[in-house]
Motif scaffolding. Sequence first.
Motif, PDB file in Angstrom:
ATOM      1  N   ALA A  23       0.706  -1.130  -0.005  1.00  0.00           N
ATOM      2  CA  ALA A  23       0.042   0.028   0.097  1.00  0.00           C
ATOM      3  C   ALA A  23       0.956   1.246   0.099  1.00  0.00           C
ATOM      4  CB  ALA A  23      -0.830   0.161   1.246  1.00  0.00           C
ATOM      5  N   ASN A  24       2.083   1.084   0.252  1.00  0.00           N
ATOM      6  CA  ASN A  24       3.295   2.233   0.271  1.00  0.00           C
ATOM      7  C   ASN A  24       3.196   3.079  -1.143  1.00  0.00           C
ATOM      8  OD1 ASN A  24       6.029   3.360  -0.076  1.00  0.00           O
ATOM      9  ND2 ASN A  24       5.714   2.952   2.063  1.00  0.00           N
ATOM     10  N   LYS A  25       2.764   4.161  -0.982  1.00  0.00           N
ATOM     11  CA  LYS A  25       2.969   4.982  -2.325  1.00  0.00           C
ATOM     12  C   LYS A  25       3.985   5.019  -3.127  1.00  0.00           C
ATOM     13  CE  LYS A  25      -1.073   8.014  -1.078  1.00  0.00           C
ATOM     14  NZ  LYS A  25      -1.189   9.529  -0.627  1.00  0.00           N
ATOM     15  N   GLY A  26       5.239   5.288  -2.275  1.00  0.00           N
ATOM     16  CA  GLY A  26       6.494   5.100  -2.805  1.00  0.00           C
ATOM     17  C   GLY A  26       6.933   4.007  -3.531  1.00  0.00           C
ATOM     18  N   LEU A  27       6.526   2.909  -2.898  1.00  0.00           N
ATOM     19  CA  LEU A  27       6.980   1.495  -3.600  1.00  0.00           C
ATOM     20  C   LEU A  27       6.087   1.426  -4.680  1.00  0.00           C
ATOM     21  CD1 LEU A  27       8.395  -1.221  -3.599  1.00  0.00           C
ATOM     22  CD2 LEU A  27       6.697  -1.737  -1.857  1.00  0.00           C
ATOM     23  N   ARG A  28       4.714   1.528  -4.655  1.00  0.00           N
ATOM     24  CA  ARG A  28       3.792   1.253  -5.668  1.00  0.00           C
ATOM     25  C   ARG A  28       4.315   2.238  -7.061  1.00  0.00           C
ATOM     26  NH1 ARG A  28      -1.584  -0.434  -3.483  1.00  0.00           N
ATOM     27  NH2 ARG A  28      -2.593   0.388  -5.194  1.00  0.00           N
ATOM     28  N   GLN A  29       4.712   3.482  -6.786  1.00  0.00           N
ATOM     29  CA  GLN A  29       5.164   4.198  -7.675  1.00  0.00           C
ATOM     30  C   GLN A  29       6.535   3.581  -8.594  1.00  0.00           C
ATOM     31  OE1 GLN A  29       5.409   8.397  -6.856  1.00  0.00           O
ATOM     32  NE2 GLN A  29       6.565   8.781  -8.708  1.00  0.00           N
ATOM     33  N   ALA A  30       7.492   3.285  -7.627  1.00  0.00           N
ATOM     34  CA  ALA A  30       8.783   2.676  -8.409  1.00  0.00           C
ATOM     35  C   ALA A  30       8.584   1.606  -9.057  1.00  0.00           C
ATOM     36  CB  ALA A  30       9.473   2.693  -6.908  1.00  0.00           C
ATOM     37  N   LEU A  31       7.745   0.762  -8.642  1.00  0.00           N
ATOM     38  CA  LEU A  31       7.338  -0.624  -9.199  1.00  0.00           C
ATOM     39  C   LEU A  31       6.989  -0.342 -10.502  1.00  0.00           C
ATOM     40  CD1 LEU A  31       6.616  -2.905  -6.040  1.00  0.00           C
ATOM     41  CD2 LEU A  31       8.458  -3.130  -7.405  1.00  0.00           C
ATOM     42  N   GLU A  32       5.878   0.455 -10.435  1.00  0.00           N
ATOM     43  CA  GLU A  32       5.045   0.755 -11.846  1.00  0.00           C
ATOM     44  C   GLU A  32       5.981   1.364 -12.786  1.00  0.00           C
ATOM     45  OE1 GLU A  32       1.864   0.623 -13.913  1.00  0.00           O
ATOM     46  OE2 GLU A  32       1.413   0.803 -11.801  1.00  0.00           O
ATOM     47  N   GLU A  33       6.853   2.576 -12.359  1.00  0.00           N
ATOM     48  CA  GLU A  33       7.759   2.874 -13.107  1.00  0.00           C
ATOM     49  C   GLU A  33       8.788   2.096 -13.984  1.00  0.00           C
ATOM     50  OE1 GLU A  33       9.390   6.308 -11.190  1.00  0.00           O
ATOM     51  OE2 GLU A  33       7.563   7.476 -11.272  1.00  0.00           O
ATOM     52  N   THR A  34       9.329   1.114 -12.918  1.00  0.00           N
ATOM     53  CA  THR A  34      10.354   0.136 -13.288  1.00  0.00           C
ATOM     54  C   THR A  34       9.886  -0.865 -14.315  1.00  0.00           C
ATOM     55  OG1 THR A  34      11.492   0.342 -11.391  1.00  0.00           O
ATOM     56  CG2 THR A  34      11.943  -1.675 -12.704  1.00  0.00           C
ATOM     57  N   PHE A  35       8.616  -1.221 -13.994  1.00  0.00           N
ATOM     58  CA  PHE A  35       8.063  -2.458 -14.899  1.00  0.00           C
ATOM     59  C   PHE A  35       7.539  -2.016 -16.326  1.00  0.00           C
ATOM     60  CE2 PHE A  35       8.927  -4.749 -11.169  1.00  0.00           C
ATOM     61  CZ  PHE A  35       9.620  -5.668 -11.590  1.00  0.00           C
ATOM     62  N   THR A  36       7.202  -0.733 -16.341  1.00  0.00           N
ATOM     63  CA  THR A  36       6.442   0.094 -17.396  1.00  0.00           C
ATOM     64  C   THR A  36       7.710   0.196 -18.451  1.00  0.00           C
ATOM     65  OG1 THR A  36       4.614   1.131 -16.176  1.00  0.00           O
ATOM     66  CG2 THR A  36       5.551   2.014 -18.432  1.00  0.00           C
ATOM     67  N   LYS A  37       8.733   0.560 -17.850  1.00  0.00           N
ATOM     68  CA  LYS A  37      10.058   0.920 -18.836  1.00  0.00           C
ATOM     69  C   LYS A  37      10.491  -0.618 -19.338  1.00  0.00           C
ATOM     70  CE  LYS A  37      11.938   4.884 -16.459  1.00  0.00           C
ATOM     71  NZ  LYS A  37      13.077   5.332 -15.678  1.00  0.00           N
ATOM     72  N   GLU A  38      10.050  -1.621 -18.548  1.00  0.00           N
ATOM     73  CA  GLU A  38      10.769  -2.980 -18.930  1.00  0.00           C
ATOM     74  C   GLU A  38       9.777  -3.476 -19.937  1.00  0.00           C
ATOM     75  OE1 GLU A  38      13.495  -5.018 -18.326  1.00  0.00           O
ATOM     76  OE2 GLU A  38      14.432  -3.196 -17.770  1.00  0.00           O
ATOM     77  N   ASN A  39       8.608  -2.906 -19.849  1.00  0.00           N
ATOM     78  CA  ASN A  39       7.355  -3.509 -20.834  1.00  0.00           C
ATOM     79  C   ASN A  39       6.844  -4.855 -20.062  1.00  0.00           C
ATOM     80  OD1 ASN A  39       5.495  -3.387 -22.773  1.00  0.00           O
ATOM     81  ND2 ASN A  39       6.779  -4.436 -24.456  1.00  0.00           N
ATOM     82  N   ILE A  40       6.895  -5.261 -18.749  1.00  0.00           N
ATOM     83  CA  ILE A  40       6.243  -6.377 -18.165  1.00  0.00           C
ATOM     84  C   ILE A  40       5.457  -5.707 -17.368  1.00  0.00           C
ATOM     85  CG2 ILE A  40       6.914  -7.888 -16.389  1.00  0.00           C
ATOM     86  CD1 ILE A  40       9.815  -7.674 -17.124  1.00  0.00           C
ATOM     87  N   PRO A  41       4.090  -6.590 -17.760  1.00  0.00           N
ATOM     88  CA  PRO A  41       2.867  -6.239 -16.895  1.00  0.00           C
ATOM     89  C   PRO A  41       2.969  -6.245 -15.361  1.00  0.00           C
ATOM     90  CG  PRO A  41       2.429  -7.437 -18.973  1.00  0.00           C
ATOM     91  CD  PRO A  41       3.941  -7.498 -18.550  1.00  0.00           C
ATOM     92  N   PHE A  42       2.734  -5.139 -14.730  1.00  0.00           N
ATOM     93  CA  PHE A  42       2.640  -5.239 -13.203  1.00  0.00           C
ATOM     94  C   PHE A  42       1.458  -4.634 -12.692  1.00  0.00           C
ATOM     95  CE2 PHE A  42       3.217  -2.074  -9.610  1.00  0.00           C
ATOM     96  CZ  PHE A  42       3.577  -3.247  -8.562  1.00  0.00           C
ATOM     97  N   TYR A  43       0.961  -5.368 -11.773  1.00  0.00           N
ATOM     98  CA  TYR A  43      -0.198  -5.054 -10.950  1.00  0.00           C
ATOM     99  C   TYR A  43      -0.104  -4.928  -9.497  1.00  0.00           C
ATOM    100  CZ  TYR A  43      -1.864  -6.345 -15.533  1.00  0.00           C
ATOM    101  OH  TYR A  43      -1.931  -6.429 -17.112  1.00  0.00           O
TER     102      TYR A  43
END
Length: 339
Positions: free
Chosen positions: A275-295
């Motif tokens: 639920a941590n906003k910082g973690l959610r944002q970092a994971l979202e940005e990282t896997f968007t760049k890698e083109n790996i679906p993240f949820y």
Amino acid sequence: MIKDQYILGIETSCDETAASIVKNGREIISSVVASQIESHKRFGGVVPEIASRHHVEQITIVLEEALKQANMTPNELDAVAVTEGPGLVGALLIGINAAKAFAFANGLPLVGVHHIAGHIYANALVQPMEFPLLALVVSGGHTELVLMKEEGQFELIGETRDDAAGEAYDKVARVLNLPYPGGPHIDKLANESDGAVPFPRSWLEEGSYDFSFSGLKSAVINYQHNAVQRGEEINPNHLAAGFQQSVIEVLTKKTLRAAREFNVKQVIAAGGVAANKGLRQALEETFTKENIPFYVPPIALCTDNAAMIAAAGSSKFTAGKTGDLSMNGLPGLELKSWN
């Protein structure tokens, strides 16, 4: 025509008393959570005896409310799923005995669910799970990387060797005199900060997917103590930001490396710290760049709830894995595959 499946989920592993009805493992029909945060806040953490007493007071109420919200009767249910472990043994027993009584009284099958499997399957309530997938589990006492090659299969590829991320958050929060639970307060300070104290990152030996946050926690405590001894005033926002940046970088980079190595179709996050906003944002940005679906589930499904237990229970029940009335609370239960 395939009959719809309705599972009643019960969760009492820690300080939430919860009941939920889930349809076909995907759709939440009702979800009720009675939180105990206010009762434990003055102690700076969960007191097991108090938690158990609250569960006794609330369990019947939340069960009745879950049925009422769903506008259903027990004879419309297919099974009862309950958290079997891990967790506080006294708290687990309240939910398990309630589930056994309900199942026996209504002639329903009983399904024991691992708490972490529940957190992982919370994702099935918002997005179909595609295999192989990698789950980053970050809850109070757990920090783990779990590889799922198929439905109901779990392979633990990395885990914490000491303090889990959630435990480190709570301990650092106490250093900063922040209320329990500390995670949301540190997250807020970090997001408002215009600077960060440079704390170390614990990568462990090369190639390891394990985690260790004890050294980071100690570094934060020593930084604060040294500042006090020198008569210096610390900036709590900078300290919180430095701590959080260290945690997030390690979690994100190890998850990314594992996702690449195992060539997964999907990466998911699970557990209260997700639920941590910082973690959610970092994971979202990282896997968007890698083109790996993240949820990641919405916050209400990251923290303890019974819908996640019903979702995991649905998968396990469909696989024909049920328990019986000898079920007991298992505080040290290991995550095992059911397929």
